[in-house]
Design a protein around this motif. Structure first.
Motif, mmCIF file in Angstrom:
data_model
loop_
_atom_site.group_PDB
_atom_site.id
_atom_site.type_symbol
_atom_site.label_atom_id
_atom_site.label_comp_id
_atom_site.label_asym_id
_atom_site.label_seq_id
_atom_site.Cartn_x
_atom_site.Cartn_y
_atom_site.Cartn_z
ATOM 1 N N ASN A 1 0.829 -1.202 0.000
ATOM 2 C CA ASN A 1 0.000 0.000 0.000
ATOM 3 C C ASN A 1 0.868 1.259 0.000
ATOM 4 O O ASN A 1 1.198 1.795 1.040
ATOM 5 C CB ASN A 1 -0.920 -0.007 1.231
ATOM 6 N N GLY A 2 1.231 1.699 -1.208
ATOM 7 C CA GLY A 2 2.060 2.903 -1.319
ATOM 8 C C GLY A 2 3.532 2.561 -1.387
ATOM 9 O O GLY A 2 4.251 2.674 -0.400
ATOM 10 N N THR A 3 3.996 2.122 -2.549
ATOM 11 C CA THR A 3 5.371 1.615 -2.711
ATOM 12 C C THR A 3 6.317 2.733 -3.117
ATOM 13 O O THR A 3 6.198 3.298 -4.200
ATOM 14 C CB THR A 3 5.387 0.507 -3.770
ATOM 15 N N GLY B 1 6.427 -0.319 -7.303
ATOM 16 C CA GLY B 1 5.455 0.544 -7.957
ATOM 17 C C GLY B 1 4.076 -0.057 -7.999
ATOM 18 O O GLY B 1 3.910 -1.266 -8.190
ATOM 19 N N ARG B 2 3.084 0.778 -7.745
ATOM 20 C CA ARG B 2 1.679 0.379 -7.805
ATOM 21 C C ARG B 2 1.404 -0.874 -6.988
ATOM 22 O O ARG B 2 0.678 -1.765 -7.398
ATOM 23 C CB ARG B 2 1.244 0.189 -9.263
ATOM 24 N N GLY B 3 2.038 -0.949 -5.811
ATOM 25 C CA GLY B 3 1.785 -2.048 -4.884
ATOM 26 C C GLY B 3 2.642 -3.275 -5.087
ATOM 27 O O GLY B 3 2.549 -4.233 -4.308
ATOM 28 N N ALA B 4 3.507 -3.279 -6.106
ATOM 29 C CA ALA B 4 4.318 -4.460 -6.408
ATOM 30 C C ALA B 4 5.799 -4.186 -6.174
ATOM 31 O O ALA B 4 6.257 -3.047 -6.252
ATOM 32 C CB ALA B 4 4.097 -4.901 -7.855
ATOM 33 N N ALA B 5 6.536 -5.264 -5.888
ATOM 34 C CA ALA B 5 7.990 -5.181 -5.740
ATOM 35 C C ALA B 5 8.625 -6.220 -6.652
ATOM 36 O O ALA B 5 8.246 -7.402 -6.624
ATOM 37 C CB ALA B 5 8.403 -5.425 -4.292
ATOM 38 N N TYR B 6 9.604 -5.798 -7.468
ATOM 39 C CA TYR B 6 10.269 -6.658 -8.450
ATOM 40 C C TYR B 6 11.768 -6.714 -8.189
ATOM 41 O O TYR B 6 12.350 -5.791 -7.624
ATOM 42 C CB TYR B 6 10.051 -6.128 -9.877
ATOM 43 N N ARG B 7 12.366 -7.782 -8.678
ATOM 44 C CA ARG B 7 13.803 -8.007 -8.546
ATOM 45 C C ARG B 7 14.374 -8.321 -9.925
ATOM 46 O O ARG B 7 13.893 -9.234 -10.607
ATOM 47 C CB ARG B 7 14.035 -9.179 -7.586
ATOM 48 N N ILE B 8 15.402 -7.546 -10.359
ATOM 49 C CA ILE B 8 15.951 -7.710 -11.698
ATOM 50 C C ILE B 8 17.463 -7.900 -11.624
ATOM 51 O O ILE B 8 18.193 -6.957 -11.290
ATOM 52 C CB ILE B 8 15.640 -6.479 -12.577
ATOM 53 N N PRO B 9 17.997 -9.090 -11.909
ATOM 54 C CA PRO B 9 19.445 -9.285 -11.957
ATOM 55 C C PRO B 9 20.039 -8.526 -13.145
ATOM 56 O O PRO B 9 19.516 -8.600 -14.253
ATOM 57 C CB PRO B 9 19.598 -10.803 -12.131
ATOM 58 N N LEU B 10 21.143 -7.810 -12.914
ATOM 59 C CA LEU B 10 21.779 -7.038 -13.974
ATOM 60 C C LEU B 10 23.241 -7.443 -14.143
ATOM 61 O O LEU B 10 23.805 -8.150 -13.304
ATOM 62 C CB LEU B 10 21.693 -5.538 -13.667
ATOM 63 N N LEU B 11 23.848 -6.983 -15.219
ATOM 64 C CA LEU B 11 25.263 -7.234 -15.473
ATOM 65 C C LEU B 11 26.143 -6.246 -14.716
ATOM 66 O O LEU B 11 27.291 -6.538 -14.395
ATOM 67 C CB LEU B 11 25.546 -7.114 -16.975
ATOM 68 N N VAL C 1 13.540 -1.083 -19.796
ATOM 69 C CA VAL C 1 13.101 -2.352 -19.226
ATOM 70 C C VAL C 1 11.619 -2.202 -18.882
ATOM 71 O O VAL C 1 11.263 -1.521 -17.921
ATOM 72 C CB VAL C 1 13.895 -2.716 -17.962
ATOM 73 N N PRO C 2 10.713 -2.798 -19.669
ATOM 74 C CA PRO C 2 9.285 -2.677 -19.366
ATOM 75 C C PRO C 2 8.897 -3.566 -18.193
ATOM 76 O O PRO C 2 9.514 -4.610 -17.954
ATOM 77 C CB PRO C 2 8.616 -3.141 -20.659
ATOM 78 N N LEU C 3 7.865 -3.154 -17.469
ATOM 79 C CA LEU C 3 7.398 -3.897 -16.304
ATOM 80 C C LEU C 3 5.888 -4.082 -16.373
ATOM 81 O O LEU C 3 5.188 -3.285 -17.013
ATOM 82 C CB LEU C 3 7.770 -3.157 -15.016
ATOM 83 N N PRO C 4 5.362 -5.112 -15.705
ATOM 84 C CA PRO C 4 3.907 -5.322 -15.730
ATOM 85 C C PRO C 4 3.119 -4.158 -15.138
ATOM 86 O O PRO C 4 2.011 -3.866 -15.577
ATOM 87 C CB PRO C 4 3.724 -6.594 -14.893
ATOM 88 N N LYS C 5 3.685 -3.506 -14.119
ATOM 89 C CA LYS C 5 3.043 -2.359 -13.505
ATOM 90 C C LYS C 5 3.974 -1.155 -13.589
ATOM 91 O O LYS C 5 5.196 -1.309 -13.558
ATOM 92 C CB LYS C 5 2.699 -2.639 -12.036
ATOM 93 N N LYS C 6 3.386 0.029 -13.669
ATOM 94 C CA LYS C 6 4.188 1.235 -13.784
ATOM 95 C C LYS C 6 5.085 1.395 -12.563
ATOM 96 O O LYS C 6 4.612 1.372 -11.430
ATOM 97 C CB LYS C 6 3.280 2.448 -13.920
ATOM 98 N N PRO C 7 6.400 1.546 -12.751
ATOM 99 C CA PRO C 7 7.315 1.671 -11.611
ATOM 100 C C PRO C 7 7.241 3.051 -10.972
ATOM 101 O O PRO C 7 6.958 4.043 -11.645
ATOM 102 C CB PRO C 7 8.684 1.434 -12.238
ATOM 103 N N GLN C 8 7.513 3.088 -9.667
ATOM 104 C CA GLN C 8 7.577 4.356 -8.951
ATOM 105 C C GLN C 8 8.993 4.675 -8.476
ATOM 106 O O GLN C 8 9.398 5.828 -8.504
ATOM 107 C CB GLN C 8 6.610 4.330 -7.758
ATOM 108 N N ASN C 9 9.725 3.673 -8.016
ATOM 109 C CA ASN C 9 11.068 3.954 -7.523
ATOM 110 C C ASN C 9 11.925 2.702 -7.625
ATOM 111 O O ASN C 9 11.404 1.590 -7.810
ATOM 112 C CB ASN C 9 11.011 4.462 -6.079
#
Length: 321
Positions: free
Chosen positions: A51-53, A302-312, A279-287
């Protein structure tokens, strides 16, 4: 040339394409961005329903903190993706930073202020007004190595619950190591994310209502000069509320590349402002913020979700964010 195929084969082919599309939609992956991300790497959804990411920040143990601003809470994501509550009753903490003492500093939106919120028992207010007027909605902050703080106040805007808010007075501010507060700019439509280049010679500001990320040169006393359009955002589009890029949180990596949460996803630019990819995401990112023990994982909320993206690449190691 006419290619003949049976109805059964056509159905099978179309079915395979539909399945592939469904898998792709369910399991988003990274595009190939040289030096940044390998193509086809899974973007992992850690959890949805927050609730408010906002306000993600990496800690030295490899974990990540972020704020549930509306829930008045700070959440911790451990390196194994375990989710737990780090702190309750945060006065609406939004953006986070860590000062030279290791204290957690936050901009706060309930009783609007900038201040230390952790360790518990050592909370203190650093600034809560400018020239006698309380801040309206402190949004994000970044702490320099010398202890100074740059933060944004995005001002007010109409909402369903409050269609006629007070006149908006957005601003970009600086607090010196000795505690002196100065307003650096009041001409940004909706200042949002704020970030320093690795050498701390440039200050970046996301303008949610603008087409570009802004950049300023930083003088020896912490003041800014030479405002310029640094990077043109692909997220710039006409929304239900008018033209907006949706520019929000910012992060930098060890090579000085800038990562921007926008309407388009995570936009990546080199240190000259040249676009490298999205990098597109299923939900609009906030931070967003780099975390993990090697800082090669980009966490996005963003929009209540948290994602993890491995990078180089690794995030800049000189500060928590």
């Amino acid at each position: 040339m006419l290619i003949k195929t049976s109805h059964k084969k056509l159905v099978l082919v179309l079915g395979a394409l539909t399945f592939a599309t469904a898998v792709q939609a369910a399991d988003p992956v990274t595009p190939a961005i040289p030096g940044v991300s390998a193509g086809g790497v899974l973007i992992e959804l850690i959890k949805d329903g927050f609730n408010g990411t906002e306000g993600p920040i990496g800690l030295a143990d490899g974990s990540l903190l972020f704020t549930e601003t509306n829930a008045n809470r700070i959440v911790r994501i451990a390196p194994d993706n375990t989710v737990s509550t780090f702190l309750e009753n945060t006065n609406g903490a939004n953006g986070l930073g860590i000062n030279t003492n290791g204290d957690l500093v936050a901009v706060q939106v309930v009783n609007t202020r900038v201040g230390v919120i952790h360790p518990q028992g050592q909370e203190k207010t650093i600034a809560d007004n400018y020239e006698g007027q309380p801040f309206q909605r402190p949004n994000d902050l970044v702490l320099a190595r010398n202890g100074s703080i740059y933060f944004t106040d995005s001002g007010t805007r109409p909402t369903k619950d409050n269609p006629n808010p007070p006149v908006s007075k957005p601003g970009l501010y600086h607090i010196t190591p000795s505690g002196t507060l100065a307003r650096l700019a009041n001409d940004i439509e909706r200042p949002n994310g704020v970030q320093l280049s690795p050498d701390e010679k440039v200050l970046y500001v996301a303008n949610t209502l603008g087409e570009h990320v802004l950049a300023y040169d930083i003088a020896a006393d912490g003041s800014i000069q030479n405002r310029r359009n640094f990077a043109k955002l692909e997220g710039w589009k006409n929304t239900e509320t008018g033209w907006s890029s949706g520019a929000d949180g910012l992060a930098v990596d060890a090579e000085g590349r800038l990562y921007v949460a926008s309407n388009a996803g995570i936009e990546v630019f080199n240190d000259k402002g040249e676009a490298l990819g999205v990098v597109p995401l299923p939900k609009k990112p906030q931070n967003l913020a780099f975390a993990g023990r090697d800082k090669k994982t980009l966490y996005v909320v963003g929009r209540g979700a948290a994602y993890r993206i491995p990078l180089l690449t690794a995030g800049f190691a000189g500060r928590a964010k």
